[in-house]
Design a protein around this motif. Structure first.
Motif, PDB file in Angstrom:
ATOM      1  N   GLN A  54      11.315   6.218  -1.888  1.00 29.23           N
ATOM      2  CA  GLN A  54      12.131   7.248  -2.525  1.00 29.23           C
ATOM      3  C   GLN A  54      11.333   8.063  -3.542  1.00 29.23           C
ATOM      4  N   SER A  55      10.095   7.657  -3.789  1.00 32.40           N
ATOM      5  CA  SER A  55       9.207   8.397  -4.691  1.00 32.40           C
ATOM      6  C   SER A  55       8.071   8.994  -3.871  1.00 32.40           C
ATOM      7  N   LYS A  56       7.837  10.287  -4.049  1.00 29.56           N
ATOM      8  CA  LYS A  56       6.852  10.962  -3.204  1.00 29.56           C
ATOM      9  C   LYS A  56       5.455  10.397  -3.394  1.00 29.56           C
ATOM     10  N   ARG A  57       5.043  10.157  -4.638  1.00 31.55           N
ATOM     11  CA  ARG A  57       3.705   9.633  -4.907  1.00 31.55           C
ATOM     12  C   ARG A  57       3.554   8.220  -4.376  1.00 31.55           C
ATOM     13  N   ALA A  58       4.571   7.361  -4.625  1.00 28.52           N
ATOM     14  CA  ALA A  58       4.499   5.983  -4.142  1.00 28.52           C
ATOM     15  C   ALA A  58       4.514   5.944  -2.617  1.00 28.52           C
ATOM     16  N   LEU A 109      -2.099   3.255   3.227  1.00 24.51           N
ATOM     17  CA  LEU A 109      -2.721   1.941   3.437  1.00 24.51           C
ATOM     18  C   LEU A 109      -2.920   1.689   4.928  1.00 24.51           C
ATOM     19  N   PRO A 110      -3.885   0.834   5.273  1.00 25.97           N
ATOM     20  CA  PRO A 110      -4.128   0.525   6.701  1.00 25.97           C
ATOM     21  C   PRO A 110      -3.074  -0.446   7.242  1.00 25.97           C
ATOM     22  N   VAL A 111      -1.813  -0.093   7.034  1.00 27.71           N
ATOM     23  CA  VAL A 111      -0.693  -0.929   7.468  1.00 27.71           C
ATOM     24  C   VAL A 111       0.356  -0.014   8.078  1.00 27.71           C
ATOM     25  N   ARG A 113       4.056   1.326   9.389  1.00 22.49           N
ATOM     26  CA  ARG A 113       5.339   1.365   8.697  1.00 22.49           C
ATOM     27  C   ARG A 113       6.230   0.177   9.073  1.00 22.49           C
ATOM     28  N   ASP A 114       6.220  -0.218  10.343  1.00 20.20           N
ATOM     29  CA  ASP A 114       7.046  -1.346  10.736  1.00 20.20           C
ATOM     30  C   ASP A 114       6.611  -2.628  10.036  1.00 20.20           C
ATOM     31  N   GLN A 115       5.332  -2.712   9.706  1.00 20.49           N
ATOM     32  CA  GLN A 115       4.852  -3.893   8.994  1.00 20.49           C
ATOM     33  C   GLN A 115       5.263  -3.850   7.518  1.00 20.49           C
ATOM     34  N   LEU A 116       5.262  -2.659   6.921  1.00 20.22           N
ATOM     35  CA  LEU A 116       5.753  -2.527   5.547  1.00 20.22           C
ATOM     36  C   LEU A 116       7.230  -2.907   5.460  1.00 20.22           C
TER      37      LEU A 116
END
Length: 673
Positions: A86-90, A97-99, A101-104
């Protein structure tokens, strides 16, 4: 190596723990308070009572608190774990990162569920260890497991639902607000539509099961009812399946979610029309019903005002500014206004055929007509009625009776009589409420409720029904009374000290038969004034082993077999009001109107007329006897002529009413002028 790198990245798991670990700890403490601590409190409370507390299911002890805590903690857990999107920078940092989205999402999902489920089962272990070790509260380990499984499913559902909403929303605060609104929406819309239908749909019965169907899907509704109704296995499976569907949709939407849409109110544009329609519809119904309730006019105007306010508010949220008044706004307002108008108009329009529908006699299996479907026809004290198992004692399958009700129903539908405004204090005096329930041969049902004017036009229809044996059997619940074995409490309405309880099974059956015989002899149950020294018979009639309802049967002194039975058993002198018990009777006129009845009671009237010419005190025994025989114990309607107060020799007193229809020439001569 790759699996370990992606799914056991120490930094991701530590981040998840820092975001939600404190929520899990608080959740554990809250559940311990709601579960084990409440059981210990109940154990202490029952220490000095004769009976032990037998728990049927643990939600009886902590239902509302446990689900309320789950509701709050699960929403917070989902919001905090996925706050980075929900935060653009975060969002840019995590997605670089080398991950994948489904893993996050998997890390957040698994860690969040772990931090929610572990507290539940730790609490279950603590509670289970108490089973059999409390002296005054009895429950089993199986009940503890059932509680833990149910709460796990509820937590899973709330967490995954909030997660799904977060994929569609770009702001954490808005995510919380929208989640709560969506949870409330089924109950809220059901409430608004019930009020709306009650006003605009002629004959609508507000306990219609279809009108309350949506409320069953609201977790808020479950929160309100779980301590009494429990959490059924069927609902649990439905919530579990929905949870897995929401997980799948969350993975799909997260994969499609644009990073640059963070901080936007709605991430996916195709949800914008749904948001506009929902806000506009709810606002139109809410403000429209509010304005109509308080002002009783300009119905369409209030709905339009509500719709305009709702649409403008929706646009401000979507555009994140109050400067929305442009050409696009007005065009959209017209377009969405038409859609909302259709949602409001179609359900109450002639297109549905609701108002004119009257079943054919050959299609009806059984029927009920009275004035309280919810209490009379329900087998259990639930909202609406259990139409699958309606109370058979209140239903009739008599073809002639069914035909009589259908004739009345057809005439009412044809005429659509106007009962006037409910704000009129005389509303319930000039109208009669009837509620009809048809149980159809195909298993369906049809429920209607009407207010019918007490005019000569409808009296032939009503009298044919109300003077029939079938109507009296339902009105007095005589079928259930015939089977009842409950004790009968006989009370003197004039003197609370004069009372007895009939406990002998033979006497109970004898008195039940006398009550049935008396009530079947009544000409019209809806117009049956009882004059004289009456007695009230209170009987707890059970619809099932756990739920009963008290019925009050007033004995009519004109029905002599009951008097003879009471004398034979030696109860008569213990119960009845006698002339010898009374030192005097005070008479005053009752000049109150319907509005004043609600605020001016009998004691106020006697105080008002004390020492004036409008108060008469009678001490002559013959006149006292005549007044006792012509007065009624029940009253409270405008138009009654006089109120009398019985002064007993023991210092107590009682009120009765003397209606103008029962005044004889002898009584007229002693009344205040």
């Amino acid at each position: 190596m790759t699996f370990n790198h992606y799914f056991f990245n120490r930094g991701l798991w530590m981040h998840a723990w820092r975001q939600g670990g404190w929520i899990g700890v608080i959740y554990l403490l809250l559940l311990i308070f709601a579960g084990p601590m409440q059981l210990l409190s109940s154990n202490s409370a029952y220490e000095y009572q004769k009976d032990t507390r037998i728990v049927n299911y643990l939600f009886q002890e902590d239902g509302e608190m446990a689900i309320l805590f789950a509701f709050i903690m699960c929403i917070l857990m989902a919001v905090f774990l996925m706050r980075f999107i929900q935060s653009k920078r975060a969002a840019e940092m995590f997605h670089s990162l080398p991950v994948r989205r489904d893993q996050l999402l998997t890390v957040s999902l698994v860690s969040g569920l772990g931090m929610l489920i572990v507290p539940i089962w730790v609490t279950a272990i603590i509670t289970g260890s108490m089973a059999g070790n409390l002296n005054h509260v009895v429950f089993t380990v199986d009940q503890v497991i059932d509680w833990a499984v149910s709460l796990t499913v509820i937590s899973l559902f709330i967490f995954t639902f909030t997660l799904f909403v977060g994929m569609c929303i770009g702001q954490s605060i808005l995510q919380i607000i929208v989640t709560i609104i969506l949870f409330l929406l089924p109950s809220g819309l059901s409430f608004l539509y019930v009020r709306y239908f009650s006003r605009y749909l002629y004959g609508y019965y507000d306990g219609e099961p279809r009108s309350t169907f949506m409320t069953g899907w609201s977790p808020i509704e479950k929160l309100m009812n779980v301590s009494t109704n429990g959490f059924s296995q069927r609902i649990g499976w439905i919530y579990l399946v929905i949870s897995f569907v929401l997980i799948g949709l969350s993975y799909l939407l997260y994969k499609l979610r644009p990073t640059e849409k963070s901080t936007q109110p709605i991430v996916f544009r195709y949800f914008n029309p749904l948001f506009r329609v929902g806000v506009t519809l709810c606002s139109a119904l809410l403000i429209g019903l509010y304005g109509i309730t308080f002002f009783e006019k300009w119905d369409v105007v209030w709905c339009i005002i509500g719709g305009v306010i709702g649409y403008v508010a929706a646009e401000m949220v979507l555009r994140k500014t109050r400067h929305v008044f442009d050409r696009k706004l007005w065009l959209g307002m017209v377009f969405y206004g038409v859609i909302v108008a259709l949602f409001i108009y179609i359900p109450v329009s002639p297109l549905t055929g609701y108002e004119t529908k009257v079943p054919a006699p050959n299609d009806v299996k059984s029927i009920y007509i009275g004035n309280d479907i919810r209490n009379d026809l329900s087998n259990y004290p639930t909202h609406g009625i259990d139409i699958e198992k309606p109370n058979p004692d209140m239903l009739s399958s008599n073809p002639d009776y069914i035909q009589s009700v259908i004739r009345l129903h057809s005439q009412v539908v044809k005429d659509k009589p106007d009962p006037g405004s409910r704000n009129d204090y005389n509303y319930y005096n000039v109208n009669e409420q009837i509620q009809i329930a048809y149980i159809m041969k195909d298993g369906s049902h049809l429920l209607r409720s009407y207010m019918i004017p007490k005019s000569e036009e409808y009296q032939p229809y009503l009298q044919q029904i109300q003077q029939s044996k079938e109507y009296k059997m339902a009105f007095y619940n005589l079928r259930a009374l015939e089977k009842s074995e409950s004790a009968i409490k006989i009370r003197n309405p004039d003197n609370p000290k004069r009372k007895i309880d009939i406990m002998d099974p033979t006497e109970i059956q004898q008195l039940n038969q006398l009550i049935i015989k008396e009530k079947l002899a009544v000409k019209n149950p809806r117009n049956n004034p009882i004059y004289g020294n009456t007695l009230n018979m209170v009987i707890q009639i059970y619809k099932d082993p756990y739920f009963g309802r008290e019925y009050y049967y007033s004995w009519n002194p004109q029905f002599k077999p009951t008097e003879e039975w009471l004398k034979e058993k030696g109860y008569w002198n213990l119960l009845i009001t006698k002339v010898e018990d009374i030192s005097a009777i005070v008479i005053i006129p009752d000049e109150r109107n319907q509005k004043e009845i609600a605020v001016v009671n009998y004691a106020d009237l006697f105080k008002k007329y004390r020492g004036t010419s409008k108060q008469v005190v009678i001490s002559n025994k013959n006149q006292i006897n005549e007044l006792l025989n012509r007065s009624e114990s029940d009253g409270g309607n405008a138009g009654q002529s006089y109120i009398i107060k019985l002064r007993f020799k023991d210092g107590t007193g009682a009120y009765r009413v003397l209606n103008k229809e029962s005044i004889t020439p002898e009584i007229y001569n002693i009344l205040p002028k």
